[in-house]
Design an enzyme around this catalytic site. Structure first.
Site, PDB file in Angstrom:
ATOM      1  N   LYS A 151       0.590   5.251   8.476  1.00 14.64           N
ATOM      2  CA  LYS A 151       1.005   5.521   7.087  1.00 14.64           C
ATOM      3  C   LYS A 151      -0.207   5.557   6.164  1.00 14.64           C
ATOM      4  CE  LYS A 151       1.845   2.032   4.720  1.00 14.64           C
ATOM      5  NZ  LYS A 151       1.400   1.067   3.757  1.00 14.64           N
ATOM      6  N   THR A 181       0.877  -1.178   0.000  1.00 10.45           N
ATOM      7  CA  THR A 181       0.000   0.000   0.000  1.00 10.45           C
ATOM      8  C   THR A 181       0.908   1.220   0.000  1.00 10.45           C
ATOM      9  OG1 THR A 181      -1.599  -1.188   1.351  1.00 10.45           O
ATOM     10  CG2 THR A 181      -1.840   1.210   1.206  1.00 10.45           C
ATOM     11  N   LYS A 204      -7.473   1.343  -2.508  1.00  8.89           N
ATOM     12  CA  LYS A 204      -6.948   0.819  -1.232  1.00  8.89           C
ATOM     13  C   LYS A 204      -6.888   1.920  -0.170  1.00  8.89           C
ATOM     14  CE  LYS A 204      -4.765  -1.800   1.697  1.00  8.89           C
ATOM     15  NZ  LYS A 204      -5.555  -2.699   2.536  1.00  8.89           N
TER      16      LYS A 204
HETATM   17  P1  NAD Z   1       5.812  -6.046   7.277  1.00 10.16           P
HETATM   18  O1  NAD Z   1       6.579  -4.900   7.831  1.00 10.16           O
HETATM   19  O2  NAD Z   1       5.402  -7.176   8.161  1.00 10.16           O
HETATM   20  O3  NAD Z   1       6.620  -6.679   6.017  1.00 10.16           O
HETATM   21  C1  NAD Z   1       7.354  -5.928   5.111  1.00 10.16           C
HETATM   22  C2  NAD Z   1       8.631  -6.695   4.809  1.00 10.16           C
HETATM   23  O4  NAD Z   1       9.393  -5.979   3.809  1.00 10.16           O
HETATM   24  C3  NAD Z   1       9.553  -6.825   6.029  1.00 10.16           C
HETATM   25  O5  NAD Z   1       9.807  -8.213   6.283  1.00 10.16           O
HETATM   26  C4  NAD Z   1      10.815  -6.085   5.629  1.00 10.16           C
HETATM   27  O6  NAD Z   1      12.020  -6.670   6.141  1.00 10.16           O
HETATM   28  C5  NAD Z   1      10.754  -6.179   4.104  1.00 10.16           C
HETATM   29  N1  NAD Z   1      11.555  -5.169   3.423  1.00 10.16           N
HETATM   30  C6  NAD Z   1      11.598  -3.830   3.636  1.00 10.16           C
HETATM   31  N2  NAD Z   1      12.464  -3.245   2.780  1.00 10.16           N
HETATM   32  C7  NAD Z   1      12.974  -4.237   2.025  1.00 10.16           C
HETATM   33  C8  NAD Z   1      13.925  -4.282   0.977  1.00 10.16           C
HETATM   34  N3  NAD Z   1      14.546  -3.160   0.538  1.00 10.16           N
HETATM   35  N4  NAD Z   1      14.233  -5.475   0.419  1.00 10.16           N
HETATM   36  C9  NAD Z   1      13.640  -6.614   0.864  1.00 10.16           C
HETATM   37  N5  NAD Z   1      12.736  -6.642   1.857  1.00 10.16           N
HETATM   38  C10 NAD Z   1      12.417  -5.473   2.430  1.00 10.16           C
HETATM   39  O7  NAD Z   1       4.539  -5.393   6.578  1.00 10.16           O
HETATM   40  P2  NAD Z   1       3.170  -6.141   6.153  1.00 10.16           P
HETATM   41  O8  NAD Z   1       2.191  -6.053   7.284  1.00 10.16           O
HETATM   42  O9  NAD Z   1       3.513  -7.440   5.511  1.00 10.16           O
HETATM   43  O10 NAD Z   1       2.642  -5.083   5.060  1.00 10.16           O
HETATM   44  C11 NAD Z   1       3.246  -4.975   3.764  1.00 10.16           C
HETATM   45  C12 NAD Z   1       2.413  -4.009   2.948  1.00 10.16           C
HETATM   46  O11 NAD Z   1       1.085  -4.514   2.831  1.00 10.16           O
HETATM   47  C13 NAD Z   1       2.281  -2.616   3.581  1.00 10.16           C
HETATM   48  O12 NAD Z   1       2.271  -1.647   2.566  1.00 10.16           O
HETATM   49  C14 NAD Z   1       0.936  -2.684   4.302  1.00 10.16           C
HETATM   50  O13 NAD Z   1       0.354  -1.400   4.469  1.00 10.16           O
HETATM   51  C15 NAD Z   1       0.148  -3.575   3.353  1.00 10.16           C
HETATM   52  N6  NAD Z   1      -0.947  -4.348   3.974  1.00 10.16           N
HETATM   53  C16 NAD Z   1      -0.795  -4.913   5.199  1.00 10.16           C
HETATM   54  C17 NAD Z   1      -1.866  -5.649   5.740  1.00 10.16           C
HETATM   55  C18 NAD Z   1      -1.761  -6.289   7.114  1.00 10.16           C
HETATM   56  O14 NAD Z   1      -2.818  -6.692   7.666  1.00 10.16           O
HETATM   57  N7  NAD Z   1      -0.575  -6.450   7.690  1.00 10.16           N
HETATM   58  C19 NAD Z   1      -3.048  -5.818   5.009  1.00 10.16           C
HETATM   59  C20 NAD Z   1      -3.149  -5.265   3.718  1.00 10.16           C
HETATM   60  C21 NAD Z   1      -2.076  -4.531   3.214  1.00 10.16           C
END
Ligand code: NAD
Length: 303
Positions: free
Chosen positions: A246, A96, A171
């Site tokens: 965010k 997102t 979204k």
């Molecule tokens: P998270 O922080 O658990 O996972 C993100 C991952 O990206 C982390 O493991 C981090 O180490 C990795 N990362 C960051 N920079 C990186 C890079 N340069 N190279 C490789 N890996 C890298 O976040 P999440 O909860 O999985 O959310 C991910 C996205 O999905 C966000 O944008 C969030 O808003 C969206 N989202 C989350 C949910 C939820 O319920 N958690 C639901 C829908 C959408």
């Protein structure tokens, strides 16, 4: 079966890739966090040593990263996806992110000769685990149609939204509504408790009444009512307050750009910020209930 490169194996990317593996795809995943990489490997993801290693030979590449800045770096850096993927690879960003960053990714991908779609998701980690996410996909119609086959094992709903960045627009608006609903649910839950109602009885009523919402059914912020609720695990994150903040900020920026008053959204943003200011931004966003039940000693919001 396809070979899929995946960057970002966190709370969402982990269970999403597990479903691609179950469907028979080969998934080559990369994450900066060794723990995230190890978790994904336990579900059958082939751990990659770099972005280039993850995208080598891939039919499609997904990114599932925290914010716009991470997505820009992962695609645009010298050792990033655009510099490393083979010709013909379909690129899908499911993070997102803000509309401006999404447009930059569409433009840069097109310039480098790639098809790219913005494909954010809704459904939380419970939807990611169950393979029932909703995907909203913006981009060129042919690329959107091709994206469907790779997305199917992770989704209950795949909804084309129109041209570039419209998936992110959908979204951002959805999550504005989600966090307002979450704040409303937190207030109702605490007041019901103070009025002497049994927590399960009140939830049973609200979930079939006009107080119902996805937040109530999935994230009810009181322990022992809804199985997947973070409240059952001391608010260990399924969706951190930082990421929720965010998302609300994305809505508020979009509202400023379109001259749209978001009084409720701005209020919920202040609640989420109070959680962060109290040092609890890494908790699940449903911990905003602690501002209502008084278990979080947060500084008062400015008047
Ligand atoms: P998270 O922080 O658990 O996972 C993100 C991952 O990206 C982390 O493991 C981090 O180490 C990795 N990362 C960051 N920079 C990186 C890079 N340069 N190279 C490789 N890996 C890298 O976040 P999440 O909860 O999985 O959310 C991910 C996205 O999905 C966000 O944008 C969030 O808003 C969206 N989202 C989350 C949910 C939820 O319920 N958690 C639901 C829908 C959408």
């Amino acid at each position: 079966m396809a070979t899929i490169g995946w960057i970002g194996l966190g709370n969402m990317g982990g269970p999403m890739t597990a479903n691609l593996v179950k469907a028979g795809h080969t998934v080559r995943g990369f994450d900066l966090s060794p723990a995230a990489l190890a978790n994904a490997a336990a579900s059958g993801v082939v751990p990659a040593t770099s972005i280039a290693d993850a995208v080598a030979g891939a039919d499609a590449v997904f990114t599932m990263l925290p914010k716009g800045e991470h997505a820009l770096a992962v695609y645009l850096n010298d050792d990033g996806v655009l510099a490393s993927a083979g010709p013909g690879t379909l690129l899908l960003d499911s993070s997102t992110i803000d509309i401006e960053s999404a447009q930059r990714l569409h433009d840069a991908a097109a310039e480098a000769g790639f098809r790219f779609v913005d494909a954010p998701v809704s459904g939380g980690i419970s939807g990611a685990e169950a393979g029932t996410l909703t995907f909203m996909i913006g981009g060129d119609a042919e690329a959107v149609a091709d994206a469907r086959g790779f997305i199917e094992p992770m989704a209950a709903n795949i909804i084309p939204t129109g041209g570039a960045t419209t998936g992110q627009a959908a979204k951002i608006c959805n999550n504005l509504m989600l966090f307002i609903n979450l704040a409303a649910t937190a207030e109702g839950a605490v007041l019901a408790d103070r009025l002497g109602l049994d927590k399960q009885v009140f939830w049973d009523i609200a979930s079939v009444s006009s107080g119902d919402s996805w937040a109530l059914r999935t994230w009810y912020p009181v322990a022992g009512v809804v199985p997947g609720s973070a409240a059952n695990r001391d608010f260990a994150p399924t969706f951190t307050a930082e990421l929720a903040s965010k998302d609300i900020n994305l809505a508020i920026s979009a509202a400023k750009a379109t001259d749209t008053p978001l009084e409720m959204g701005e209020h919920v943003q202040r609640l989420m910020q109070r959680l962060i200011d109290a040092g609890e931004g890494g908790l699940d966003c449903s911990a905003i209930v602690r501002l209502v039940d008084g278990t979080l000693a947060a500084p008062a919001a400015p008047a």
